[in-house]
Design a protein around this motif. Structure first.
Motif, short mmCIF file in Angstrom:
data_model
loop_
_atom_site.label_atom_id
_atom_site.label_comp_id
_atom_site.label_asym_id
_atom_site.label_seq_id
_atom_site.Cartn_x
_atom_site.Cartn_y
_atom_site.Cartn_z
N MET A 1 0.73 -1.12 0.03
CA MET A 1 -0.18 0.01 0.09
C MET A 1 0.85 1.32 -0.02
SD MET A 1 -2.50 1.16 2.91
CE MET A 1 -3.56 -0.43 2.64
N SER A 2 0.54 2.15 -0.87
CA SER A 2 1.43 3.47 -0.98
C SER A 2 1.10 4.39 0.04
CB SER A 2 1.13 4.09 -2.54
OG SER A 2 1.73 5.29 -2.35
N LYS A 3 2.22 5.13 0.64
CA LYS A 3 2.10 5.94 1.58
C LYS A 3 1.21 7.33 1.23
CE LYS A 3 6.28 4.58 4.24
NZ LYS A 3 7.64 5.40 4.82
N GLU A 4 1.14 7.65 -0.41
CA GLU A 4 0.58 8.48 -0.84
C GLU A 4 -0.97 8.48 -0.46
OE1 GLU A 4 3.22 6.85 -2.28
OE2 GLU A 4 4.59 8.62 -2.37
N LEU A 5 -1.37 7.40 0.01
CA LEU A 5 -2.83 7.36 0.31
C LEU A 5 -3.45 8.25 1.30
CD1 LEU A 5 -3.37 3.43 0.37
CD2 LEU A 5 -4.15 4.90 -1.14
N VAL A 6 -2.27 8.67 2.05
CA VAL A 6 -2.55 9.45 3.40
C VAL A 6 -1.56 10.77 3.41
CG1 VAL A 6 -2.66 9.56 5.83
CG2 VAL A 6 -3.28 7.37 4.71
N PRO A 7 -2.07 11.81 3.60
CA PRO A 7 -1.10 12.91 3.77
C PRO A 7 0.27 12.73 4.46
CG PRO A 7 -3.29 13.79 4.10
CD PRO A 7 -3.39 12.22 4.12
N SER A 8 1.34 13.10 4.22
CA SER A 8 2.59 12.77 4.64
C SER A 8 2.65 13.22 6.08
CB SER A 8 3.83 13.33 3.76
OG SER A 8 3.68 14.48 3.49
N HIS A 9 2.05 14.51 6.39
CA HIS A 9 2.16 15.15 7.73
C HIS A 9 1.34 14.20 8.71
CE1 HIS A 9 -1.86 16.67 6.39
NE2 HIS A 9 -2.02 17.18 7.70
N LEU A 10 0.46 13.48 8.29
CA LEU A 10 -0.32 12.38 9.24
C LEU A 10 0.47 11.09 9.36
CD1 LEU A 10 -3.94 12.99 8.01
CD2 LEU A 10 -2.82 13.90 10.25
N LEU A 11 1.33 10.75 8.35
CA LEU A 11 1.89 9.49 8.69
C LEU A 11 3.20 9.65 9.31
CD1 LEU A 11 1.48 7.39 5.38
CD2 LEU A 11 0.61 6.96 7.61
N VAL A 12 4.04 10.85 9.14
CA VAL A 12 5.21 11.14 9.54
C VAL A 12 5.24 12.12 10.39
CG1 VAL A 12 7.36 11.40 9.03
CG2 VAL A 12 6.23 9.90 7.55
N PRO A 13 5.21 12.09 11.89
CA PRO A 13 5.17 13.36 12.61
C PRO A 13 6.61 13.82 12.44
CG PRO A 13 4.60 11.52 13.69
CD PRO A 13 4.79 10.84 12.72
N ASP A 47 -12.94 -4.37 -4.64
CA ASP A 47 -12.68 -3.46 -5.74
C ASP A 47 -11.20 -2.48 -5.74
OD1 ASP A 47 -15.32 -4.08 -6.35
OD2 ASP A 47 -16.22 -2.77 -5.10
N ALA A 48 -10.36 -3.04 -5.06
CA ALA A 48 -9.04 -2.08 -4.66
C ALA A 48 -9.23 -0.55 -4.65
CB ALA A 48 -8.36 -2.55 -5.87
N ASP A 49 -10.29 -0.21 -3.67
CA ASP A 49 -10.64 1.05 -3.66
C ASP A 49 -9.80 2.01 -2.65
OD1 ASP A 49 -12.00 3.48 -3.45
OD2 ASP A 49 -13.63 2.98 -2.21
N LEU A 50 -8.90 2.59 -3.00
CA LEU A 50 -7.81 3.14 -2.22
C LEU A 50 -8.60 4.16 -1.39
CD1 LEU A 50 -4.94 3.80 -4.62
CD2 LEU A 50 -5.49 1.92 -3.17
N GLU A 51 -9.72 4.80 -1.72
CA GLU A 51 -10.32 5.65 -0.56
C GLU A 51 -10.94 4.98 0.61
OE1 GLU A 51 -11.86 9.12 1.12
OE2 GLU A 51 -10.41 8.71 -0.49
N GLY A 52 -11.32 3.69 0.44
CA GLY A 52 -11.60 3.14 1.63
C GLY A 52 -10.55 2.67 2.41
N ALA A 53 -9.22 2.32 1.75
CA ALA A 53 -8.18 1.68 2.60
C ALA A 53 -7.67 3.17 3.49
CB ALA A 53 -6.98 1.49 1.72
N ARG A 54 -7.70 4.09 2.83
CA ARG A 54 -7.15 5.58 3.30
C ARG A 54 -8.25 5.86 4.59
NH1 ARG A 54 -8.11 11.26 3.46
NH2 ARG A 54 -10.23 10.67 2.18
#
Length: 286
Positions: A1-13, A47-54
């Motif tokens: 799963m790509s980190k681009e799914l979530v804004p970087s400022h939320l994944l990496v403090p 359905d490989a819906d990335l929005e659901g994963a995000r």
């Protein structure tokens, strides 16, 4: 799963200065209801819906922070622990199956802690503090005990050794390592710039980093999870509920609690549990 799914400022403090702001921001993200979680999980799985994963990742970032705070006693930055835990969360979302009746938070905790454990072991400055699976388990159990104990007494050493299946001498050796002072591995703070200094990190070869073994271990874990859920699917609904409640949930239920739920005796629940485990074992080894 790509980190681009979530804004970087939320994944990496980004450093300790903004960590409080990060925690405040992730705590504002709404928690998913059971129906929402299952809907997003199925849309991603089917359905490989990335929005659901995000959406699933975002809703559980606060839980990663909660887990990370339990490991602050190792002297490592909380922000780094959170970052590693977020990686584990994304791995969990990728593998999560909503049809097995377990909430994502219960399924993800293993993956989150596994990433944090690896990070701690990579950065702990005691050489070869834990190299085998048994030593790693011993490391974290002893570290937990050291929060409330000084040196372990004879009975405590024996108890830990019996619980982990190791010799008391191994427990004493690991405790000695945990009680020792960290040894600087890089350039010492009082080094003279005019005198060449080569840190051990520049010339010591790592004997533990083996990508092939890491991939094999990951594949083995996924294979075991597949077998586990296949065995679970072969049970009736009541047996499935007993196994999930007794083994797969964070807040595990007692035999008496399940007995009260189904209006039978605790001994009957124990028998049903034993039969269910026997059937699962048979299906896995078949």
């Amino acid at each position: 799963m790509s980190k681009e799914l979530v804004p970087s400022h939320l994944l990496v403090p980004a450093g300790t200065g903004s960590l409080d702001a990060y925690i405040q921001e992730v705590n504002k993200i709404p928690v998913l209801t059971l129906e929402e979680e299952q809907s997003f999980a199925r849309s991603y799985r089917d359905d490989a819906d990335l929005e659901g994963a995000r959406r699933m990742v975002l809703a559980h970032l606060r839980f990663v922070v909660h887990v990370a705070k339990g490991y602050t006693g190792y002297g490592l930055p909380l922000g780094d622990l959170v970052q590693e835990g977020n990686i584990g969360l994304m791995k969990a979302v990728k593998r999560f199956d909503p049809d097995h009746g377990v909430r994502l938070v219960s399924f993800a905790v293993h993956w989150i802690r596994a990433e944090m454990h690896e990070y701690i072991l990579r950065n702990w400055r005691i050489v070869k503090v834990a190299t085998t699976k048994a030593q790693r388990k011993l490391f974290f159990n002893l570290r937990k005990n050291k929060k409330r104990l000084g040196w372990l007494n004879y009975k405590e050493v024996q108890s830990v050794a019996d619980a982990l299946g190791v010799k008391p001498e191994v427990v004493l050796e690991m405790e000695s390592r945990l009680s020792g002072q960290d040894v600087g591995f890089d350039l010492p703070p009082n080094a003279d710039d005019e005198i060449p200094y080569v840190a051990p990190a520049a010339y010591l070869e790592s004997k533990t980093a083996d990508p092939q073994m890491e991939i094999e271990a990951q594949n083995w874990t996924e294979h075991n999870n597949t077998l586990l859920y296949a065995g679970l699917d072969g049970l009736d609904e009541r047996s499935q509920d007993i196994i999930r409640s007794r083994w797969l949930q964070d807040n595990k239920m007692t035999l008496q609690e399940l007995a009260d739920r189904y209006g039978v005796s605790a001994e009957r629940i124990r028998q049903l549990e034993a039969n269910a485990l026997r059937k699962m074992r048979a299906s896995i080894t078949a």
